[in-house]
Design a protein around this motif. Sequence first.
Motif, PDB file in Angstrom:
ATOM      1  N   ALA A   4       3.375  -1.184   8.756  1.00 55.00           N
ATOM      2  CA  ALA A   4       4.190  -0.880   7.455  1.00 55.00           C
ATOM      3  C   ALA A   4       3.897  -2.262   6.585  1.00 55.00           C
ATOM      4  O   ALA A   4       4.127  -3.238   6.893  1.00 55.00           O
ATOM      5  N   LEU A   5       3.887  -1.862   5.161  1.00 51.50           N
ATOM      6  CA  LEU A   5       3.802  -2.905   4.293  1.00 51.50           C
ATOM      7  C   LEU A   5       4.981  -2.925   3.459  1.00 51.50           C
ATOM      8  O   LEU A   5       5.218  -2.005   2.590  1.00 51.50           O
ATOM      9  N   TYR A   6       5.739  -3.814   3.858  1.00 46.26           N
ATOM     10  CA  TYR A   6       7.014  -3.816   2.942  1.00 46.26           C
ATOM     11  C   TYR A   6       7.114  -5.081   1.742  1.00 46.26           C
ATOM     12  O   TYR A   6       6.157  -5.879   1.833  1.00 46.26           O
ATOM     13  N   GLY A   7       7.849  -4.663   0.660  1.00 43.73           N
ATOM     14  CA  GLY A   7       7.910  -5.293  -0.635  1.00 43.73           C
ATOM     15  C   GLY A   7       8.259  -4.737  -1.620  1.00 43.73           C
ATOM     16  O   GLY A   7       8.965  -5.162  -2.355  1.00 43.73           O
ATOM     17  N   HIS A   8       7.965  -3.436  -1.866  1.00 48.10           N
ATOM     18  CA  HIS A   8       8.496  -2.685  -2.965  1.00 48.10           C
ATOM     19  C   HIS A   8      10.079  -2.449  -2.844  1.00 48.10           C
ATOM     20  O   HIS A   8      10.524  -2.341  -1.553  1.00 48.10           O
ATOM     21  N   GLU A   9      10.747  -2.479  -3.922  1.00 44.57           N
ATOM     22  CA  GLU A   9      12.221  -2.248  -4.054  1.00 44.57           C
ATOM     23  C   GLU A   9      12.542  -0.908  -4.275  1.00 44.57           C
ATOM     24  O   GLU A   9      13.979  -0.527  -4.365  1.00 44.57           O
ATOM     25  N   ALA A  10      11.899  -0.058  -4.518  1.00 40.63           N
ATOM     26  CA  ALA A  10      12.004   1.321  -5.044  1.00 40.63           C
ATOM     27  C   ALA A  10      10.792   2.242  -4.621  1.00 40.63           C
ATOM     28  O   ALA A  10       9.871   1.560  -3.952  1.00 40.63           O
ATOM     29  N   THR A  34       1.890   0.769  -6.648  1.00 39.65           N
ATOM     30  CA  THR A  34       2.897   0.495  -7.817  1.00 39.65           C
ATOM     31  C   THR A  34       4.147   1.388  -7.591  1.00 39.65           C
ATOM     32  O   THR A  34       3.829   2.626  -6.941  1.00 39.65           O
ATOM     33  N   GLY A  35       5.326   0.957  -8.042  1.00 40.58           N
ATOM     34  CA  GLY A  35       6.487   1.591  -7.654  1.00 40.58           C
ATOM     35  C   GLY A  35       7.195   1.721  -8.894  1.00 40.58           C
ATOM     36  O   GLY A  35       7.235   1.113  -9.626  1.00 40.58           O
ATOM     37  N   ALA A  36       8.574   2.465  -8.657  1.00 37.40           N
ATOM     38  CA  ALA A  36       9.750   2.521  -9.442  1.00 37.40           C
ATOM     39  C   ALA A  36      10.255   1.234  -9.538  1.00 37.40           C
ATOM     40  O   ALA A  36      11.293   1.291 -10.405  1.00 37.40           O
ATOM     41  N   ASP A  37      10.056   0.178  -9.085  1.00 41.54           N
ATOM     42  CA  ASP A  37      10.397  -0.999  -9.032  1.00 41.54           C
ATOM     43  C   ASP A  37       9.735  -1.796 -10.027  1.00 41.54           C
ATOM     44  O   ASP A  37       9.917  -2.904 -10.276  1.00 41.54           O
ATOM     45  N   ARG A  38       8.735  -1.308 -10.757  1.00 42.10           N
ATOM     46  CA  ARG A  38       7.732  -1.568 -11.849  1.00 42.10           C
ATOM     47  C   ARG A  38       7.116  -2.777 -11.791  1.00 42.10           C
ATOM     48  O   ARG A  38       7.126  -3.921 -12.234  1.00 42.10           O
ATOM     49  N   THR A  39       6.621  -2.837 -10.387  1.00 45.83           N
ATOM     50  CA  THR A  39       5.576  -3.970  -9.827  1.00 45.83           C
ATOM     51  C   THR A  39       4.189  -3.226  -9.453  1.00 45.83           C
ATOM     52  O   THR A  39       4.593  -2.091  -9.177  1.00 45.83           O
ATOM     53  N   VAL A  40       3.438  -4.104  -9.572  1.00 44.94           N
ATOM     54  CA  VAL A  40       2.013  -3.709  -8.897  1.00 44.94           C
ATOM     55  C   VAL A  40       1.752  -4.706  -7.786  1.00 44.94           C
ATOM     56  O   VAL A  40       1.832  -5.827  -7.970  1.00 44.94           O
ATOM     57  N   ARG A  41       1.400  -4.210  -6.717  1.00 47.55           N
ATOM     58  CA  ARG A  41       1.221  -5.135  -5.661  1.00 47.55           C
ATOM     59  C   ARG A  41      -0.166  -5.012  -5.160  1.00 47.55           C
ATOM     60  O   ARG A  41      -0.722  -3.944  -4.886  1.00 47.55           O
ATOM     61  N   SER A  42      -0.735  -5.964  -4.866  1.00 54.52           N
ATOM     62  CA  SER A  42      -2.361  -6.252  -4.313  1.00 54.52           C
ATOM     63  C   SER A  42      -2.009  -6.659  -3.026  1.00 54.52           C
ATOM     64  O   SER A  42      -1.959  -7.977  -2.644  1.00 54.52           O
ATOM     65  N   TRP A  43      -2.250  -5.946  -1.821  1.00 51.50           N
ATOM     66  CA  TRP A  43      -1.975  -6.108  -0.385  1.00 51.50           C
ATOM     67  C   TRP A  43      -3.215  -6.993   0.095  1.00 51.50           C
ATOM     68  O   TRP A  43      -4.139  -6.524  -0.124  1.00 51.50           O
ATOM     69  N   LYS A  44      -2.842  -8.050   0.647  1.00 47.35           N
ATOM     70  CA  LYS A  44      -3.954  -8.884   1.408  1.00 47.35           C
ATOM     71  C   LYS A  44      -3.780  -8.722   2.887  1.00 47.35           C
ATOM     72  O   LYS A  44      -2.777  -9.547   3.494  1.00 47.35           O
ATOM     73  N   LEU A  45      -4.241  -7.716   3.418  1.00 45.96           N
ATOM     74  CA  LEU A  45      -3.934  -7.305   5.058  1.00 45.96           C
ATOM     75  C   LEU A  45      -4.167  -8.213   5.781  1.00 45.96           C
ATOM     76  O   LEU A  45      -3.540  -8.642   6.927  1.00 45.96           O
ATOM     77  N   ARG A  46      -5.514  -9.170   5.446  1.00 42.65           N
ATOM     78  CA  ARG A  46      -5.869 -10.313   6.466  1.00 42.65           C
ATOM     79  C   ARG A  46      -4.704 -11.342   6.683  1.00 42.65           C
ATOM     80  O   ARG A  46      -4.583 -12.037   7.628  1.00 42.65           O
ATOM     81  N   LEU A  96       0.157 -10.104  -3.460  1.00 42.65           N
ATOM     82  CA  LEU A  96       0.292 -10.622  -4.847  1.00 42.65           C
ATOM     83  C   LEU A  96       1.254  -9.418  -5.812  1.00 42.65           C
ATOM     84  O   LEU A  96       1.055  -8.381  -5.525  1.00 42.65           O
ATOM     85  N   VAL A  97       2.164 -10.035  -6.378  1.00 42.53           N
ATOM     86  CA  VAL A  97       3.090  -9.125  -7.149  1.00 42.53           C
ATOM     87  C   VAL A  97       2.739  -9.415  -8.719  1.00 42.53           C
ATOM     88  O   VAL A  97       2.738 -10.602  -9.141  1.00 42.53           O
ATOM     89  N   TYR A  98       2.489  -8.255  -9.291  1.00 39.30           N
ATOM     90  CA  TYR A  98       2.332  -8.301 -10.929  1.00 39.30           C
ATOM     91  C   TYR A  98       3.486  -7.686 -11.468  1.00 39.30           C
ATOM     92  O   TYR A  98       4.038  -6.491 -10.985  1.00 39.30           O
ATOM     93  N   ARG A  99       3.934  -8.159 -12.613  1.00 44.70           N
ATOM     94  CA  ARG A  99       5.094  -7.515 -13.246  1.00 44.70           C
ATOM     95  C   ARG A  99       4.652  -7.401 -14.895  1.00 44.70           C
ATOM     96  O   ARG A  99       5.114  -8.044 -15.558  1.00 44.70           O
ATOM     97  N   PRO A 100       3.857  -6.147 -14.994  1.00 51.60           N
ATOM     98  CA  PRO A 100       3.593  -5.878 -16.210  1.00 51.60           C
ATOM     99  C   PRO A 100       4.642  -5.816 -17.512  1.00 51.60           C
ATOM    100  O   PRO A 100       5.660  -5.186 -17.104  1.00 51.60           O
ATOM    101  N   LYS A 101       4.594  -6.111 -18.613  1.00 51.13           N
ATOM    102  CA  LYS A 101       5.594  -6.144 -19.606  1.00 51.13           C
ATOM    103  C   LYS A 101       5.630  -4.757 -20.323  1.00 51.13           C
ATOM    104  O   LYS A 101       5.113  -5.153 -21.414  1.00 51.13           O
ATOM    105  N   ILE A 102       5.760  -3.539 -19.667  1.00 53.87           N
ATOM    106  CA  ILE A 102       5.444  -2.649 -20.598  1.00 53.87           C
ATOM    107  C   ILE A 102       6.892  -1.871 -20.784  1.00 53.87           C
ATOM    108  O   ILE A 102       7.671  -1.595 -19.924  1.00 53.87           O
TER     109      ILE A 102
END
Length: 151
Positions: A99-105, A120-132, A137-143
């Motif tokens: 399980a990959l945890y990090g989103h808050e919504a 991407t989620g309702a928490d308005r973030t895009v996450r790039s998961w580095k499994l190894r 990484l968390v991106y917070r676009p200003k849209i």
Amino acid sequence: AREAEILAVAVSSDGRCLAAAGSDSLVHLWDIRKQNSQPIISLSGHRGRIAALAFQKNTTFSIDSAVDDSNQWFSKLVLFSGGDDAVVRHWQGGKFLEALYGHEAPVRALDCAAGGPLSTGADRTVRSWKLRDETHLVYRPKIKGPVPLTS
């Protein structure tokens, strides 16, 4: 019994496996070539609706036809799912890996890039998961407001 609403679908890169998920909190997998209405497996673990699915791209199968009918063909198939529980789940061959945890919504969309899954989620973030590396990484676009569509 009422049928579950389907909220997400994905097809494996070889075109053989169909995944569908939704309001029943399950991911259902079908072998498209068999044209059977019953899934070959249903994956459980999410709490709440599942709204996003993505197969790892370029998954290849080296299977001989003698084993094909035993449903072992998808042993290397990698799938990611996400939904209302704000968790991205990582599956391989119909088995839960992590399980990959990090989103808050709730997770709303998934895709797979060469480096791993993106969500991407309702928490308005895009996450790039580095499994190894067991990180992301968390991106917070200003849209703000509706995004205009361009052609």
